[in-house]
Design a protein around this motif. Structure first.
Motif, short mmCIF file in Angstrom:
data_model
loop_
_atom_site.label_atom_id
_atom_site.label_comp_id
_atom_site.label_asym_id
_atom_site.label_seq_id
_atom_site.Cartn_x
_atom_site.Cartn_y
_atom_site.Cartn_z
N PHE A 192 -6.95 -69.26 150.86
CA PHE A 192 -5.69 -69.65 151.49
C PHE A 192 -4.92 -68.47 152.06
N ALA A 193 -4.96 -67.33 151.39
CA ALA A 193 -4.09 -66.22 151.81
C ALA A 193 -4.55 -64.88 151.26
N VAL A 194 -4.02 -63.81 151.88
CA VAL A 194 -4.12 -62.46 151.35
C VAL A 194 -2.81 -62.17 150.62
N MET A 195 -2.89 -61.76 149.36
CA MET A 195 -1.71 -61.55 148.54
C MET A 195 -1.41 -60.06 148.40
N ILE A 196 -0.15 -59.69 148.69
CA ILE A 196 0.31 -58.32 148.47
C ILE A 196 1.54 -58.36 147.56
N GLU A 197 1.88 -57.24 146.97
CA GLU A 197 3.01 -57.22 146.05
C GLU A 197 4.33 -57.48 146.77
N ASP A 198 4.57 -56.76 147.86
CA ASP A 198 5.81 -56.92 148.60
C ASP A 198 5.65 -56.35 150.00
N ARG A 199 6.71 -56.43 150.79
CA ARG A 199 6.66 -56.01 152.19
C ARG A 199 6.38 -54.52 152.36
N THR A 200 6.68 -53.73 151.34
CA THR A 200 6.46 -52.29 151.45
C THR A 200 4.98 -51.94 151.49
N SER A 201 4.12 -52.92 151.27
CA SER A 201 2.68 -52.68 151.36
C SER A 201 2.20 -52.66 152.81
N ILE A 202 3.08 -53.04 153.74
CA ILE A 202 2.74 -53.04 155.16
C ILE A 202 3.33 -51.79 155.81
N PHE A 203 2.51 -51.06 156.55
CA PHE A 203 2.93 -49.80 157.15
C PHE A 203 2.77 -49.84 158.67
N ASP A 204 3.64 -49.12 159.35
CA ASP A 204 3.46 -48.88 160.77
C ASP A 204 2.33 -47.85 160.91
N LEU A 205 1.45 -48.06 161.87
CA LEU A 205 0.30 -47.17 162.03
C LEU A 205 0.71 -45.73 162.33
N THR A 206 1.91 -45.56 162.88
CA THR A 206 2.38 -44.19 163.14
C THR A 206 2.64 -43.45 161.83
N GLU A 207 2.79 -44.19 160.74
CA GLU A 207 3.02 -43.57 159.43
C GLU A 207 1.70 -43.22 158.74
N ILE A 208 0.58 -43.76 159.25
CA ILE A 208 -0.72 -43.52 158.63
C ILE A 208 -1.69 -43.02 159.70
N PRO A 209 -1.73 -41.72 159.95
CA PRO A 209 -2.60 -41.17 161.01
C PRO A 209 -4.06 -41.58 160.87
N ILE A 210 -4.58 -41.61 159.64
CA ILE A 210 -5.99 -41.96 159.46
C ILE A 210 -6.26 -43.40 159.88
N ALA A 211 -5.30 -44.29 159.62
CA ALA A 211 -5.46 -45.69 160.02
C ALA A 211 -5.48 -45.80 161.54
N ASN A 212 -4.57 -45.09 162.19
CA ASN A 212 -4.51 -45.11 163.65
C ASN A 212 -5.80 -44.56 164.24
N GLU A 213 -6.35 -43.51 163.61
CA GLU A 213 -7.60 -42.91 164.07
C GLU A 213 -8.76 -43.91 163.95
N LEU A 214 -8.79 -44.63 162.83
CA LEU A 214 -9.86 -45.60 162.62
C LEU A 214 -9.74 -46.77 163.60
N VAL A 215 -8.51 -47.19 163.88
CA VAL A 215 -8.30 -48.28 164.84
C VAL A 215 -8.84 -47.88 166.20
N GLN A 216 -8.60 -46.63 166.60
CA GLN A 216 -9.05 -46.15 167.90
C GLN A 216 -10.57 -46.09 168.00
N LYS A 217 -11.25 -45.94 166.88
CA LYS A 217 -12.72 -45.91 166.89
C LYS A 217 -13.31 -47.27 167.24
N LYS A 218 -12.57 -48.35 166.94
CA LYS A 218 -12.96 -49.72 167.29
C LYS A 218 -14.35 -50.07 166.75
#
Length: 251
Positions: free
Chosen positions: A64-90
């Protein structure tokens, strides 16, 4: 174990306030580790920035859903360089061509399978006319944007069903048999850390509507203050019931 497409579109629920905070838009693959490290989040209020949930921040993934503890578990990609790098790899895996070390074309990946507890890629489904087979991740050398490089003679290790990815090896099976009865009893008594966290977050809260099981049986009436045993009861009825409960509590 889940297929990659079973994540897409799932609502993301904050256990803390019982609200939907977005939907899963895509899976971000780490090609070096062979894991899904992030889930990108789609929300109508976020038109410009791209946001993501680190897989390690996920409490649980159900039908039914993906469960997280709270909204602070969601980050802007500018705050996580490695995530942004991985997204660009596609690196999408699905749709990639499989080629072995000798340069022989094996087929095309039509799906891949993920351990929902830690994000590890367990294997890929391959289109081989007139059937589909499964190849375990241990046979994959490189995850590329358009190509997956696999070991030589990987065709000797094809599996007929994805379920076989969870079958232990002979050595693992022998080790499991060697575990003592005492160790088994201790393991049974241990509390699942994810379920324990769910109990901590929901116990003491009050339901704002009737919570029913899949077959329509009343589980908790509106206005019920949940005890630890109540949360355990909800967990026993499956992720859909637990998600429904999480979205309809206050306190």
């Amino acid at each position: 174990m889940k297929k990659s497409n079973q994540f897409l579109g799932l609502p993301i629920i904050s256990i803390q306030d019982g609200t939907e905070v977005g939907h899963v838009k895509s899976l971000v693959v780490n090609p070096k580790q062979g894991t899904v490290d992030f889930l990108t989040v789609e929300h109508e209020d976020w038109q410009i920035s791209v946001r993501a949930v680190p897989f390690k921040k996920i409490v649980g993934v159900g039908a039914f859903a993906v469960m997280i503890e709270d909204r602070t578990s969601i980050f802007d990609l500018t705050e996580i360089p490695i995530a942004n790098e991985l997204v660009q790899k596609k690196i999408t895996v699905t749709g990639a061509k499989l080629i072995d070390r000798k340069g022989q074309l094996i087929g095309e990946a039509t799906e891949f399978f993920i351990d929902e507890d830690n994000g590890s890629i367990l294997g890929v489904e391959i289109e081989l006319q007139p059937k589909k087979v499964v190849l375990a991740s241990e046979q994959i050398i490189t995850y590329g944007r358009d190509l997956l490089v696999v070991k030589e003679e990987s065709e000797l290790n094809y599996l007929e069903k994805a379920e076989f990815l969870l079958t232990p090896s002979l050595e693992e099976a022998e080790l499991e048999v060697a575990v003592s009865v005492e160790t088994i009893e201790v393991a049974v008594e241990e509390i699942d850390p994810i379920k324990e966290k769910q109990i901590m977050l929901l116990a003491g809260r009050t339901t704002t509507k009737d919570i029913v099981t899949a077959n329509g049986q009343l589980l908790f009436a509106n206005g019920t203050t949940l005890t630890k045993e109540d949360v355990k009861n909800a967990q026993a009825h499956g992720p859909a019931v637990l998600a429904e409960l999480s979205m309809n509590v206050v306190g």
